[in-house]
Design an enzyme around this catalytic site. Structure first.
Site, mmCIF file in Angstrom:
data_model
loop_
_atom_site.group_PDB
_atom_site.id
_atom_site.type_symbol
_atom_site.label_atom_id
_atom_site.label_comp_id
_atom_site.label_asym_id
_atom_site.label_seq_id
_atom_site.Cartn_x
_atom_site.Cartn_y
_atom_site.Cartn_z
ATOM 1 N N GLU A 104 0.748 -1.054 0.329
ATOM 2 C CA GLU A 104 0.170 -0.278 0.170
ATOM 3 C C GLU A 104 1.339 1.516 -0.656
ATOM 4 O O GLU A 104 1.696 1.669 1.077
ATOM 5 C CB GLU A 104 -0.870 -0.123 1.511
ATOM 6 C CG GLU A 104 -1.862 0.653 1.065
ATOM 7 C CD GLU A 104 -3.480 0.808 2.358
ATOM 8 O OE1 GLU A 104 -3.983 0.915 2.214
ATOM 9 O OE2 GLU A 104 -1.899 0.709 3.602
ATOM 10 N N TYR A 180 -6.205 10.242 3.796
ATOM 11 C CA TYR A 180 -4.942 10.186 2.857
ATOM 12 C C TYR A 180 -5.008 11.270 1.981
ATOM 13 O O TYR A 180 -6.041 11.415 1.855
ATOM 14 C CB TYR A 180 -4.355 9.272 3.601
ATOM 15 C CG TYR A 180 -4.263 8.169 4.731
ATOM 16 C CD1 TYR A 180 -3.090 8.874 5.895
ATOM 17 C CD2 TYR A 180 -4.187 6.948 4.620
ATOM 18 C CE1 TYR A 180 -3.204 8.622 6.952
ATOM 19 C CE2 TYR A 180 -4.319 6.325 5.943
ATOM 20 C CZ TYR A 180 -4.245 6.628 6.585
ATOM 21 O OH TYR A 180 -3.455 6.445 8.462
ATOM 22 N N ARG A 228 -6.703 1.681 -3.445
ATOM 23 C CA ARG A 228 -7.834 2.230 -1.948
ATOM 24 C C ARG A 228 -8.684 2.517 -1.469
ATOM 25 O O ARG A 228 -8.036 4.193 -2.363
ATOM 26 C CB ARG A 228 -7.158 0.947 -1.174
ATOM 27 C CG ARG A 228 -7.960 0.607 0.095
ATOM 28 C CD ARG A 228 -6.676 -0.034 1.109
ATOM 29 N NE ARG A 228 -7.540 -1.069 2.217
ATOM 30 C CZ ARG A 228 -7.185 -1.027 3.482
ATOM 31 N NH1 ARG A 228 -5.821 -0.850 3.899
ATOM 32 N NH2 ARG A 228 -7.570 -2.897 3.647
ATOM 33 N N ARG A 325 -8.518 -8.933 9.952
ATOM 34 C CA ARG A 325 -8.749 -9.106 11.704
ATOM 35 C C ARG A 325 -8.844 -11.150 11.121
ATOM 36 O O ARG A 325 -8.414 -11.546 12.454
ATOM 37 C CB ARG A 325 -9.726 -8.232 12.768
ATOM 38 C CG ARG A 325 -9.579 -7.089 12.679
ATOM 39 C CD ARG A 325 -10.494 -6.196 13.362
ATOM 40 N NE ARG A 325 -11.562 -6.013 12.519
ATOM 41 C CZ ARG A 325 -12.532 -5.173 13.411
ATOM 42 N NH1 ARG A 325 -12.952 -5.008 14.216
ATOM 43 N NH2 ARG A 325 -13.571 -4.716 12.592
ATOM 44 N N CYS A 366 -3.110 -10.811 19.703
ATOM 45 C CA CYS A 366 -4.513 -11.103 18.940
ATOM 46 C C CYS A 366 -4.693 -12.454 20.554
ATOM 47 O O CYS A 366 -4.077 -11.806 20.773
ATOM 48 C CB CYS A 366 -4.516 -11.996 17.932
ATOM 49 S SG CYS A 366 -6.000 -11.863 17.341
HETATM 50 FE FE1 SF4 Z 1 -10.218 -10.039 16.018
HETATM 51 FE FE2 SF4 Z 1 -7.540 -10.724 17.531
HETATM 52 FE FE3 SF4 Z 1 -7.819 -8.385 16.655
HETATM 53 FE FE4 SF4 Z 1 -9.733 -9.459 18.706
HETATM 54 S S1 SF4 Z 1 -7.436 -8.766 18.270
HETATM 55 S S2 SF4 Z 1 -10.379 -8.552 16.512
HETATM 56 S S3 SF4 Z 1 -9.815 -11.504 17.865
HETATM 57 S S4 SF4 Z 1 -8.168 -10.126 14.807
#
Ligand code: SF4
Ligand code: ADP
Length: 696
Positions: A104, A180, A228, A325, A366
């Site tokens: 990007e 941006y 994008r 995510r 995460c």
């Molecule tokens: Fe999802 Fe992990 Fe981010 Fe929570 S931390 S929103 S579980 S990717």
């Protein structure tokens, strides 16, 4: 297991200009916190997703020139040959698994105020980008670009494109989104120019168009060029010639890029917490794009269900299923669908701890995937753990930490017993996932229990409160204590240090509510934890019809929620639910009828009527079981080592408990010398000679 034929469509190749994606799983650019200062860690993080089956894997925003400097937020760059070398590690890791690598190219304009490089920020018309939003706050205001600046910007993109191709990238982005620089040209609110780049939509689109052309020409059409673009605001603006300005912009650009990557405009809506936005929440904004262009379209929506993904493709909303995510929570999501193992997907819970890492300026973390960011440093693979254990292990406590520890130990081959005092496993999630909007958080327990229940070397013991004698008598070689933490009913002083108790009736903590306490209204929630719990409890009580006053030591409700993109949405929710807010105050007293308050800085006394008080402040690890087990008794019982983990060890977010549980399980039975932790380092420009100039 064979793949469910219903999902075959997700594994079709898709042409993106001169390149072909091997399937429809597309990891869109997202922040990882891993800048060029951590090139090996970044390569391993992105490469893991390619190994897990993502057909396209992109790196995060990559500055094209020092006049786009996002510090203190972590950002990557493509300024010189040292940067080329850093990115080449990532493209190599991605290509090794047959995936395409994307980059990007990014210029932040007025949204990146160049705190380190000290360039004057650039903008179409001198309008700042959300200058008072905490994360972006700066006294620097942008200057207005002249014609030479526009030519420079186009040249910087072209030069960065050449470097990007040399680094091995297949897909090069032009980024006209999220405030941006090219985005600011698209919107009349930021673009008041009277030259060929301002005024009509046709003119406002010109810069984006020229950037796309410049990137394509610089790489002679060999690389695919993606655009994008954020469409939330553009779609909301009327147009005289189309349904909206968004429609007009896409029509004008319909043949310009090889791929459209479509998204929302603000972090809180683009990367919305599950607390306030369901899977697929972008669709109402981006659903029109494919009706106006033949070019492939990718978009996100926290997709974790293959059925939803198929529906997005079949209904003609998207060609490629974007994931940021979901790809962090489960890098192996595509592979699991390919192998008929979709029930094993570790679904993202939408808690946004990942985005908070970027706001914190650190590598991604995460809640669901404790190995994220540790692929290179600690050598952790999200799916594969060496089978090196055989002994009997007792894990006490079936919350996030205990469940994760049990699962990882079982994968290592240990004979695992998991004892939980309550009838249901899940620990704090039993209560927290029942709070408004937090149902998806239950996936942390669901995923782990689903796996544990299928493993022959695991015995689950619900309704089994363990005392010291029970632990000693159990006959385990290793014991992991994951007994969680408790909320304390204590007030705090102006410095937020915990103070005494009130001694009044009807003072509660979240633990009391979890245990079924009936709360009398009107109720005050005093929040000096300043994370999600205080606001979620307030919402829950208001939802039951109680009159709620929320009091916080911070300057705004859910103060830390600014890190997880929750805060603005909490404020909207409080307004909807009629929750009164009092900020910068502490509770100084409560007698069961009146709550006494003091302004933090002036000390001025105030009061509000309240029959109940819920204090969301300090937590303390429940470590009594651990502390009561004496070394001599452990030796006598044949227990090698006792481990304390999760909230019992150090109370924190669920992500921290899962991480601790995972790390403990990786370390059981090993000596410190067996554990590796590598330290990454950047390539410095002096280490990398520039390529010889081609003869003119
Ligand atoms: Fe999802 Fe992990 Fe981010 Fe929570 S931390 S929103 S579980 S990717
Ligand atoms: P963490 O987030 O660290 O996993 P939780 O509070 O979510 O912590 O979970 C801890 C779990 O441990 C709770 O479900 C609690 O019922 C359980 N627990 C606490 N003490 C004992 C004990 N002595 N024996 C068995 N289970 C226990």
């Amino acid at each position: 297991m064979p793949r469910n034929p219903r999902y075959d469509i997700l594994f079709e190749p898709v042409r993106i200009g001169p390149k072909t994606a091997p399937n429809r799983f597309y990891q869109v650019p997202h922040a990882s916190g891993m800048t060029n200062a951590a090139p090996h860690a970044r390569a391993a993080f992105r490469g893991m997703k390619a190994e897990g089956g993502w057909g396209v894997v992109c790196t995060g925003a990559c500055s094209v020139h020092p006049s786009s400097d996002d510090s203190p937020f972590p950002f990557a760059s493509l300024w010189d040959e040292a940067d080329v070398r850093a990115h080449a590690l990532m493209t190599g890791a991605v290509h090794a698994h047959g995936a395409l690598a994307g980059v990007e190219l990014w210029h932040g304009g007025a949204a990146s105020v160049n705190r380190t490089t000290r360039h004057a920020p650039l903008s179409p018309s001198g309008v700042p980008w959300m200058a008072t939003h905490v994360g972006f706050m700066s006294s620097a205001r942008p200057r207005v670009m002249d014609a030479a600046d526009i030519r420079d910007l186009i040249r910087w993109h072209a030069e960065a494109a050449v470097r990007a191709e040399r680094a091995g990238f297949d897909i090069l982005y032009v980024y006209a989104g999220m405030g941006y620089l090219p985005y600011q040209f698209l919107l009349s609110d930021y673009n008041h120019r009277t030259d060929a780049y301002g005024g009509s939509v046709r003119n406002r689109v010109r810069l984006t168009e020229e950037l796309i052309d410049a990137v394509r020409e610089a790489t002679h059409g060999r690389a695919a060029v993606a655009l994008r673009i954020s469409l939330q605001e553009l779609r909301a603006r009327p147009s005289e010639v189309a349904e909206s300005e968004g429609h007009e912009v896409i029509s004008l650009l319909r043949e310009a890029p090889d791929l459209f990557d479509v998204k929302m405009d603000y972090s809180a809506t683009d990367c919305a917490p599950s607390r306030y936005a369901p899977e697929g929440s972008h669709e109402p904004v981006v659903d029109f794009v494919k009706t106006l262009t033949d070019r492939p379209v990718v978009g996100v929506g926290r997709f974790t269900s293959p059925d939803t993904m198929v529906s997005m493709v079949r209904r003609g909303i998207l060609d490629l299923v974007g994931g940021a995510r979901p790809s962090i929570a489960d890098p192996f999501l595509p592979r699991k669908i390919a192998e008929g193992r979709e029930a094993e997907i570790r679904e993202c819970i939408g808690c946004n701890m990942c985005i908070s890492s970027w706001h914190d300026g650190v590598w991604v973390r995460c809640t669901q995937n404790p190995t994220a960011g540790e692929e290179w440093r600690r050598g952790w693979h999200p799916e594969v753990v060496g089978r090196d254990g055989a002994d009997r292990v007792l894990v006490v406590g079936g919350g996030p930490a205990g469940l994760e520890a049990a699962l990882t130990l079982a994968r290592r081959g240990f004979d695992v017993a998991l004892a939980e005092a309550a009838r249901e496993f899940g620990g704090r999630l039993r209560f927290e996932a029942a709070l408004p909007g937090l149902r998806a958080w239950g996936r942390v327990a669901d995923y782990r229990l689903g796996q544990l229940r299928q493993m022959a070397n695991v015995a689950l013991y619900p309704e089994s409160p363990m005392g010291a004698e029970d632990v000693l008598a159990f006959g385990a070689r290793h014991v992991v204590i994951a007994t969680g933490a408790e909320w304390l009913p204590v007030l705090c002083g102006a410095n937020e240090l915990p103070a005494g108790q009130t001694g009044a009736p009807r003072v509660h903590t979240p633990d009391d509510i979890a245990a079924g306490a009936v709360i009398a209204g009107p109720v005050a929630v005093f929040d000096y934890d300043n994370n999600y719990m205080g606001s979620a409890v307030a919402e829950s009580l208001a939802g039951k019809g109680l009159e709620v006053t929320y009091v916080t030591t911070a300057g705004a409700a859910d103060a830390w929620g600014v890190m997880t993109n929750e805060q603005s949405l909490v404020h909207q929710s409080f307004a909807r639910l009629g929750i009164a807010q009092r900020t910068l105050e502490i509770v100084t007293g409560f007698d069961g009828e009146t709550l006494r308050l003091a302004q933090i800085f002036s000390g001025e006394a105030r009061s509000v009527p309240a029959r109940s008080l819920v204090i969301v402040g300090q937590r303390r690890g429940r470590s009594a079981l651990h502390d009561g087990l004496r070394l001599a008794d452990l030796k006598g019982a044949g227990i090698d080592r006792l481990h304390l983990t999760g909230d019992a060890n150090a109370p924190g977010a669920i992500a921290h408990a899962v991480y601790q549980g995972h790390r403990t399980a990786r370390e059981v039975g090993l000596a410190a010398a067996d554990l590796r932790v590598l330290r990454d380092a950047p390539f410095a420009p002096r280490d990398v000679p520039a390529p010889a100039r081609a003869a003119e």
